[in-house]
Design a protein around this motif. Sequence first.
Motif, PDB file in Angstrom:
ATOM      1  N   VAL A  74       9.863  84.528  81.968  1.00 60.30           N
ATOM      2  CA  VAL A  74      10.462  85.114  83.170  1.00 60.30           C
ATOM      3  C   VAL A  74      11.745  84.353  83.501  1.00 60.30           C
ATOM      4  N   ILE A  75      12.850  85.080  83.514  1.00 55.39           N
ATOM      5  CA  ILE A  75      14.157  84.447  83.718  1.00 55.39           C
ATOM      6  C   ILE A  75      14.691  84.824  85.089  1.00 55.39           C
ATOM      7  N   ALA A  76      14.899  83.835  85.928  1.00 54.56           N
ATOM      8  CA  ALA A  76      15.531  84.037  87.240  1.00 54.56           C
ATOM      9  C   ALA A  76      16.740  83.099  87.327  1.00 54.56           C
ATOM     10  N   GLY A  77      17.191  82.806  88.529  1.00 56.28           N
ATOM     11  CA  GLY A  77      18.417  82.038  88.682  1.00 56.28           C
ATOM     12  C   GLY A  77      18.197  80.551  88.858  1.00 56.28           C
ATOM     13  N   ASP A  78      19.276  79.802  88.694  1.00 58.43           N
ATOM     14  CA  ASP A  78      19.251  78.371  88.961  1.00 58.43           C
ATOM     15  C   ASP A  78      19.453  78.084  90.448  1.00 58.43           C
ATOM     16  N   ARG A  79      20.118  79.011  91.137  1.00 61.39           N
ATOM     17  CA  ARG A  79      20.440  78.826  92.555  1.00 61.39           C
ATOM     18  C   ARG A  79      20.186  80.127  93.304  1.00 61.39           C
ATOM     19  N   GLY A  80      20.236  80.029  94.608  1.00 58.83           N
ATOM     20  CA  GLY A  80      20.061  81.202  95.453  1.00 58.83           C
ATOM     21  C   GLY A  80      21.392  81.807  95.833  1.00 58.83           C
ATOM     22  N   LEU A  81      21.450  82.418  97.032  1.00 57.28           N
ATOM     23  CA  LEU A  81      22.661  83.063  97.543  1.00 57.28           C
ATOM     24  C   LEU A  81      23.187  84.119  96.574  1.00 57.28           C
ATOM     25  N   ALA A  82      22.258  84.883  95.999  1.00 56.08           N
ATOM     26  CA  ALA A  82      22.636  85.938  95.053  1.00 56.08           C
ATOM     27  C   ALA A  82      22.002  87.263  95.454  1.00 56.08           C
ATOM     28  N   PRO A 106       8.670  80.100  82.878  1.00 54.31           N
ATOM     29  CA  PRO A 106       9.787  80.397  83.789  1.00 54.31           C
ATOM     30  C   PRO A 106      11.056  79.686  83.332  1.00 54.31           C
ATOM     31  N   ILE A 107      12.148  80.410  83.344  1.00 57.04           N
ATOM     32  CA  ILE A 107      13.460  79.849  82.993  1.00 57.04           C
ATOM     33  C   ILE A 107      14.354  79.983  84.220  1.00 57.04           C
ATOM     34  N   GLY A 108      14.927  78.870  84.655  1.00 60.93           N
ATOM     35  CA  GLY A 108      15.736  78.848  85.872  1.00 60.93           C
ATOM     36  C   GLY A 108      15.046  78.033  86.950  1.00 60.93           C
ATOM     37  N   LEU A 159      10.897  88.969  80.715  1.00 65.89           N
ATOM     38  CA  LEU A 159      11.269  89.692  81.928  1.00 65.89           C
ATOM     39  C   LEU A 159      12.576  89.099  82.435  1.00 65.89           C
ATOM     40  N   TYR A 160      13.610  89.927  82.481  1.00 64.03           N
ATOM     41  CA  TYR A 160      14.935  89.419  82.828  1.00 64.03           C
ATOM     42  C   TYR A 160      15.729  90.511  83.536  1.00 64.03           C
ATOM     43  N   THR A 161      16.933  90.177  83.954  1.00 61.92           N
ATOM     44  CA  THR A 161      17.812  91.134  84.614  1.00 61.92           C
ATOM     45  C   THR A 161      18.948  91.500  83.673  1.00 61.92           C
ATOM     46  N   ALA A 162      18.994  92.755  83.266  1.00 59.43           N
ATOM     47  CA  ALA A 162      20.041  93.214  82.354  1.00 59.43           C
ATOM     48  C   ALA A 162      21.320  93.509  83.124  1.00 59.43           C
ATOM     49  N   PHE A 163      22.428  93.097  82.556  1.00 58.94           N
ATOM     50  CA  PHE A 163      23.743  93.320  83.163  1.00 58.94           C
ATOM     51  C   PHE A 163      24.252  94.689  82.728  1.00 58.94           C
ATOM     52  N   ARG A 164      24.443  95.588  83.678  1.00 56.82           N
ATOM     53  CA  ARG A 164      24.996  96.917  83.386  1.00 56.82           C
ATOM     54  C   ARG A 164      26.483  96.960  83.712  1.00 56.82           C
ATOM     55  N   THR A 165      26.806  96.709  84.964  1.00 57.95           N
ATOM     56  CA  THR A 165      28.195  96.604  85.403  1.00 57.95           C
ATOM     57  C   THR A 165      28.272  95.449  86.397  1.00 57.95           C
ATOM     58  N   LEU A 216      15.589  86.399  72.738  1.00 56.34           N
ATOM     59  CA  LEU A 216      15.400  85.594  73.944  1.00 56.34           C
ATOM     60  C   LEU A 216      16.728  85.050  74.455  1.00 56.34           C
ATOM     61  N   TYR A 217      17.575  84.578  73.547  1.00 53.15           N
ATOM     62  CA  TYR A 217      18.878  84.050  73.973  1.00 53.15           C
ATOM     63  C   TYR A 217      19.739  85.171  74.553  1.00 53.15           C
ATOM     64  N   HIS A 218      19.601  86.373  74.007  1.00 57.88           N
ATOM     65  CA  HIS A 218      20.300  87.526  74.568  1.00 57.88           C
ATOM     66  C   HIS A 218      19.827  87.799  75.990  1.00 57.88           C
ATOM     67  N   ALA A 219      18.508  87.717  76.230  1.00 60.88           N
ATOM     68  CA  ALA A 219      17.975  87.934  77.572  1.00 60.88           C
ATOM     69  C   ALA A 219      18.503  86.885  78.552  1.00 60.88           C
ATOM     70  N   VAL A 220      18.621  85.639  78.081  1.00 58.35           N
ATOM     71  CA  VAL A 220      19.180  84.573  78.926  1.00 58.35           C
ATOM     72  C   VAL A 220      20.628  84.885  79.290  1.00 58.35           C
ATOM     73  N   ALA A 221      21.406  85.331  78.283  1.00 65.65           N
ATOM     74  CA  ALA A 221      22.810  85.668  78.533  1.00 65.65           C
ATOM     75  C   ALA A 221      22.939  86.834  79.511  1.00 65.65           C
ATOM     76  N   GLU A 222      22.070  87.842  79.363  1.00 68.24           N
ATOM     77  CA  GLU A 222      22.073  88.979  80.286  1.00 68.24           C
ATOM     78  C   GLU A 222      21.766  88.502  81.711  1.00 68.24           C
ATOM     79  N   SER A 223      20.751  87.653  81.834  1.00 70.67           N
ATOM     80  CA  SER A 223      20.329  87.183  83.152  1.00 70.67           C
ATOM     81  C   SER A 223      21.418  86.351  83.821  1.00 70.67           C
ATOM     82  N   TYR A 224      22.055  85.486  83.050  1.00 73.94           N
ATOM     83  CA  TYR A 224      23.076  84.625  83.643  1.00 73.94           C
ATOM     84  C   TYR A 224      24.268  85.446  84.120  1.00 73.94           C
TER      85      TYR A 224
END
Length: 275
Positions: A74-82, A106-108, A159-165, A216-224
Amino acid sequence: MGADLRKLKKRIHSVESTRHITRAMQLVSASKMKRAGERLERCRAYAGKLRQIFSSAEQTAFPCAKNAPPVYIVIAGDRGLAGGYNNAIYKAMAARPDAADASLIPIGARAVEYFTRHGYRIRESIPGVEALSLSETAETARALYGDYRAGRIGPVYVLYTAFRTALTQEVTLRRLLPPEPETGEDAGKVKVVTPPEPDAGTVFAAALPEYVTGCLYHAVAESYASELAARRNAMESATKNAGEMIDSLNLSYNRARQGAITQEITEIVGGAAES
């Protein structure tokens, strides 16, 4: 009246300071998005080819142990305010029907903190998304594949967040082990010609760790990239709201100041008339 004016002035200065901070965070996120986008494009191309290759293989080549607990990365953020970036991931994980039986990676920093605090079964914690390297991702992938082949774990999901736009990000669940068949217009474009020796199972077994690492590294890049976009959007909205609040407070301050001046003039005129 004077006390009210001082309170309004203090409030205006406070909101202005907040606007400076949100504006700075917006600019930092926007500047980081360029590099994150370049890394994401490279990862997308590599992971896309990997998925096409493994999609062409027979699914019987990747047996899954029965009744073995699943693993969720599960990939989330390192910080909040997002904005709602992190919360969307938490809710998606909680909605999984097998969440109670699963073990998590958990990653992040925020993901580690949240899932540890809420009593999830943690297999491994990776506190940084931005600084996560390909070699560290490969170590995790090899360990997962080793346990998967030994039958100690069941299917592995990310489980990650894909970047669309820049304005749109989408929570995405993808199965890494066993590899899920690719769907869509790119499905089946890459065909694997398996040599007589070794057999197909041996070839794919040797390549699976690389597949898991790449995906997995692709999912990390998408999430970041998604995290940066979500933070930029949230800070842009906060900056805009702060500006509107400052305008409203300035209007209230000017009205109060005008009222105070009018009252003073009225008192002076009244005093002069009495004398």
